[in-house]
Structure formats: structure tokens, C-alpha cells
Motif scaffolding. Structure first.
Motif, PDB file in Angstrom:
ATOM      1  N   ALA A  14      30.631  33.464  25.735  1.00  0.00           N
ATOM      2  CA  ALA A  14      30.928  34.496  26.739  1.00  0.00           C
ATOM      3  C   ALA A  14      31.177  35.863  26.116  1.00  0.00           C
ATOM      4  CB  ALA A  14      32.147  34.088  27.560  1.00  0.00           C
ATOM      5  N   HIS A  15      31.345  35.924  24.818  1.00  0.00           N
ATOM      6  CA  HIS A  15      31.723  37.172  24.158  1.00  0.00           C
ATOM      7  C   HIS A  15      30.786  38.329  24.514  1.00  0.00           C
ATOM      8  CE1 HIS A  15      33.470  39.803  21.182  1.00  0.00           C
ATOM      9  NE2 HIS A  15      32.262  40.064  20.740  1.00  0.00           N
ATOM     10  N   HIS A  16      29.501  38.099  24.502  1.00  0.00           N
ATOM     11  CA  HIS A  16      28.530  39.182  24.740  1.00  0.00           C
ATOM     12  C   HIS A  16      28.263  39.451  26.218  1.00  0.00           C
ATOM     13  CE1 HIS A  16      25.845  35.799  25.371  1.00  0.00           C
ATOM     14  NE2 HIS A  16      25.020  36.642  25.960  1.00  0.00           N
ATOM     15  N   LEU A  17      28.780  38.620  27.105  1.00  0.00           N
ATOM     16  CA  LEU A  17      28.518  38.790  28.533  1.00  0.00           C
ATOM     17  C   LEU A  17      29.279  39.977  29.122  1.00  0.00           C
ATOM     18  CD1 LEU A  17      28.821  35.070  29.712  1.00  0.00           C
ATOM     19  CD2 LEU A  17      26.725  36.339  29.179  1.00  0.00           C
ATOM     20  N   LYS A  18      28.708  40.559  30.144  1.00  0.00           N
ATOM     21  CA  LYS A  18      29.378  41.613  30.904  1.00  0.00           C
ATOM     22  C   LYS A  18      29.940  40.975  32.174  1.00  0.00           C
ATOM     23  CE  LYS A  18      27.098  45.561  29.084  1.00  0.00           C
ATOM     24  NZ  LYS A  18      27.821  45.598  27.858  1.00  0.00           N
ATOM     25  N   ALA A  39      27.496  32.773  41.882  1.00  0.00           N
ATOM     26  CA  ALA A  39      27.330  33.247  40.500  1.00  0.00           C
ATOM     27  C   ALA A  39      27.592  32.124  39.501  1.00  0.00           C
ATOM     28  CB  ALA A  39      28.255  34.424  40.236  1.00  0.00           C
ATOM     29  N   LEU A  40      28.581  31.277  39.771  1.00  0.00           N
ATOM     30  CA  LEU A  40      28.852  30.150  38.879  1.00  0.00           C
ATOM     31  C   LEU A  40      27.699  29.149  38.891  1.00  0.00           C
ATOM     32  CD1 LEU A  40      32.638  29.629  39.553  1.00  0.00           C
ATOM     33  CD2 LEU A  40      31.605  30.071  37.319  1.00  0.00           C
ATOM     34  N   PHE A  41      27.087  28.941  40.054  1.00  0.00           N
ATOM     35  CA  PHE A  41      25.930  28.054  40.111  1.00  0.00           C
ATOM     36  C   PHE A  41      24.782  28.633  39.289  1.00  0.00           C
ATOM     37  CE2 PHE A  41      21.859  26.802  41.943  1.00  0.00           C
ATOM     38  CZ  PHE A  41      21.945  25.422  41.813  1.00  0.00           C
ATOM     39  N   ASP A  42      24.558  29.931  39.403  1.00  0.00           N
ATOM     40  CA  ASP A  42      23.450  30.575  38.695  1.00  0.00           C
ATOM     41  C   ASP A  42      23.685  30.669  37.192  1.00  0.00           C
ATOM     42  OD1 ASP A  42      22.119  30.897  41.090  1.00  0.00           O
ATOM     43  OD2 ASP A  42      22.740  32.979  41.358  1.00  0.00           O
ATOM     44  N   HIS A  43      24.936  30.925  36.776  1.00  0.00           N
ATOM     45  CA  HIS A  43      25.200  31.240  35.371  1.00  0.00           C
ATOM     46  C   HIS A  43      26.058  30.215  34.635  1.00  0.00           C
ATOM     47  CE1 HIS A  43      23.521  35.271  35.888  1.00  0.00           C
ATOM     48  NE2 HIS A  43      24.179  35.314  37.038  1.00  0.00           N
ATOM     49  N   GLU A  44      26.812  29.415  35.308  1.00  0.00           N
ATOM     50  CA  GLU A  44      27.764  28.444  34.754  1.00  0.00           C
ATOM     51  C   GLU A  44      28.955  29.103  34.049  1.00  0.00           C
ATOM     52  OE1 GLU A  44      25.626  24.298  33.815  1.00  0.00           O
ATOM     53  OE2 GLU A  44      25.293  25.838  32.296  1.00  0.00           O
ATOM     54  N   LEU A  45      28.694  30.069  33.209  1.00  0.00           N
ATOM     55  CA  LEU A  45      29.728  30.758  32.446  1.00  0.00           C
ATOM     56  C   LEU A  45      29.637  32.241  32.766  1.00  0.00           C
ATOM     57  CD1 LEU A  45      31.885  30.709  30.135  1.00  0.00           C
ATOM     58  CD2 LEU A  45      29.985  31.060  28.556  1.00  0.00           C
ATOM     59  N   LEU A  46      30.762  32.827  33.184  1.00  0.00           N
ATOM     60  CA  LEU A  46      30.735  34.246  33.516  1.00  0.00           C
ATOM     61  C   LEU A  46      32.096  34.886  33.320  1.00  0.00           C
ATOM     62  CD1 LEU A  46      32.179  34.475  36.546  1.00  0.00           C
ATOM     63  CD2 LEU A  46      29.991  33.595  37.253  1.00  0.00           C
ATOM     64  N   LYS A  47      32.066  36.215  33.372  1.00  0.00           N
ATOM     65  CA  LYS A  47      33.293  36.997  33.262  1.00  0.00           C
ATOM     66  C   LYS A  47      33.603  37.639  34.603  1.00  0.00           C
ATOM     67  CE  LYS A  47      33.186  38.340  28.397  1.00  0.00           C
ATOM     68  NZ  LYS A  47      33.081  39.484  27.486  1.00  0.00           N
ATOM     69  N   ARG A  76      41.057  34.433  28.702  1.00  0.00           N
ATOM     70  CA  ARG A  76      41.429  35.665  29.385  1.00  0.00           C
ATOM     71  C   ARG A  76      41.857  36.677  28.346  1.00  0.00           C
ATOM     72  NH1 ARG A  76      46.300  35.988  33.659  1.00  0.00           N
ATOM     73  NH2 ARG A  76      46.516  38.236  33.615  1.00  0.00           N
ATOM     74  N   VAL A  77      41.274  37.856  28.435  1.00  0.00           N
ATOM     75  CA  VAL A  77      41.621  38.947  27.538  1.00  0.00           C
ATOM     76  C   VAL A  77      41.915  40.155  28.416  1.00  0.00           C
ATOM     77  CG1 VAL A  77      40.855  40.432  25.652  1.00  0.00           C
ATOM     78  CG2 VAL A  77      40.110  38.047  25.729  1.00  0.00           C
ATOM     79  N   GLY A  78      43.180  40.503  28.520  1.00  0.00           N
ATOM     80  CA  GLY A  78      43.566  41.627  29.361  1.00  0.00           C
ATOM     81  C   GLY A  78      43.184  41.385  30.804  1.00  0.00           C
ATOM     82  N   ARG A  79      42.317  42.229  31.333  1.00  0.00           N
ATOM     83  CA  ARG A  79      41.883  42.124  32.727  1.00  0.00           C
ATOM     84  C   ARG A  79      40.576  41.359  32.886  1.00  0.00           C
ATOM     85  NH1 ARG A  79      41.387  48.030  34.257  1.00  0.00           N
ATOM     86  NH2 ARG A  79      40.163  47.092  35.910  1.00  0.00           N
ATOM     87  N   ILE A  80      40.073  40.747  31.833  1.00  0.00           N
ATOM     88  CA  ILE A  80      38.818  40.005  31.881  1.00  0.00           C
ATOM     89  C   ILE A  80      39.114  38.509  31.821  1.00  0.00           C
ATOM     90  CG2 ILE A  80      36.604  39.559  30.757  1.00  0.00           C
ATOM     91  CD1 ILE A  80      36.804  42.368  31.910  1.00  0.00           C
ATOM     92  N   LEU A  81      38.585  37.790  32.794  1.00  0.00           N
ATOM     93  CA  LEU A  81      38.760  36.344  32.895  1.00  0.00           C
ATOM     94  C   LEU A  81      37.408  35.687  32.677  1.00  0.00           C
ATOM     95  CD1 LEU A  81      40.370  33.788  33.836  1.00  0.00           C
ATOM     96  CD2 LEU A  81      39.675  34.400  36.161  1.00  0.00           C
ATOM     97  N   MET A  82      37.372  34.636  31.871  1.00  0.00           N
ATOM     98  CA  MET A  82      36.146  33.878  31.644  1.00  0.00           C
ATOM     99  C   MET A  82      36.256  32.550  32.383  1.00  0.00           C
ATOM    100  SD  MET A  82      35.866  34.731  27.627  1.00  0.00           S
ATOM    101  CE  MET A  82      37.549  35.319  27.504  1.00  0.00           C
ATOM    102  N   LEU A  83      35.273  32.282  33.246  1.00  0.00           N
ATOM    103  CA  LEU A  83      35.261  31.056  34.035  1.00  0.00           C
ATOM    104  C   LEU A  83      34.040  30.223  33.698  1.00  0.00           C
ATOM    105  CD1 LEU A  83      36.222  32.416  37.571  1.00  0.00           C
ATOM    106  CD2 LEU A  83      37.670  31.137  35.999  1.00  0.00           C
ATOM    107  N   TYR A  84      34.213  28.910  33.763  1.00  0.00           N
ATOM    108  CA  TYR A  84      33.114  27.979  33.507  1.00  0.00           C
ATOM    109  C   TYR A  84      33.132  26.867  34.547  1.00  0.00           C
ATOM    110  CZ  TYR A  84      30.360  24.288  31.362  1.00  0.00           C
ATOM    111  OH  TYR A  84      29.433  23.302  31.133  1.00  0.00           O
TER     112      TYR A  84
END
Length: 100
Positions: A14-18, A39-47, A76-84
Motif C-alpha cells: 500500500a505504500h505507493h498507493l494514493k 472500491a474494496l471489491f475493485d482494488h482489495e487494498l486501498l487507502k 494507519r499513518v496520521g490521517r491515512i487509513l489502509m484497508l484490506y
């Protein structure tokens, strides 16, 4: 449930994802959860970018997003959450309905 090794690998992926989902002033709404579901169905992993609120409000928002989407928070980094959430094996989109 993901183990720590799987979480670490997903965070690295997820590091490089926007951020795809931006939570606005309205907070977590049904419309936002439907978009997140798709979006989760399309990408599985997102921010997800959370709004600039105090930490307690953001924590509550994270809980709502996780519960409303069936996804797992991998970081989670600050205001960015990574979901899978893994895509169903049959590849057919069925909207997620949170269990009450």
C-alpha cells in the motif's frame, strides 16, 4: 484475521498507493460506505484519507469504516487509513451488508 507478517506485506504493497476514498465533512455516510464497498471489491487494498478531526473522532470514524465495510485495517499513518478485504473467489460483486 491477518497475522503480523501479512499486515506488514500489505502495508508495503500500500505504500505507493494514493488515497481512493476521501472522507469529507459529512463523515461516514451510507453513500460513502457504498463507494468504499465497491472500491474494496475493485482494488482489495486501498487507502482512505480521514478529515482533520481530533484523534478520538478519527478513531471512531475508523471503527465505523471497518464495521461498515467488512474490511480489515492493516495500518494507519496520521490521517491515512489502509484497508484490506479480499475479493470473493467467484469474482461477483455482492454489496457488503454490515451485521447488526
Amino acid at each position: 484475521m491477518l497475522d503480523s507478517k501479512a499486515r506488514q506485506e500489505l502495508r508495503a504493497r500500500a505504500h505507493h498507493l494514493k488515497p481512493i476514498i476521501l472522507v469529507g465533512a459529512s463523515g461516514v455516510t451510507e453513500t460513502l460506505l457504498r463507494e468504499l464497498d465497491r472500491a474494496l471489491f475493485d482494488h482489495e487494498l486501498l487507502k482512505v484519507r480521514l478529515p482533520a478531526l481530533d484523534k478520538e473522532d478519527r478513531d471512531a470514524m475508523v471503527e465505523s469504516l471497518v464495521a461498515g465495510s467488512g474490511a480489515e485495517a492493516v495500518g494507519r499513518v496520521g490521517r491515512i487509513l489502509m484497508l484490506y478485504r479480499p475479493r470473493p473467489s467467484n469474482g461477483i460483486f455482492i454489496p457488503y451488508v454490515a451485521q447488526s
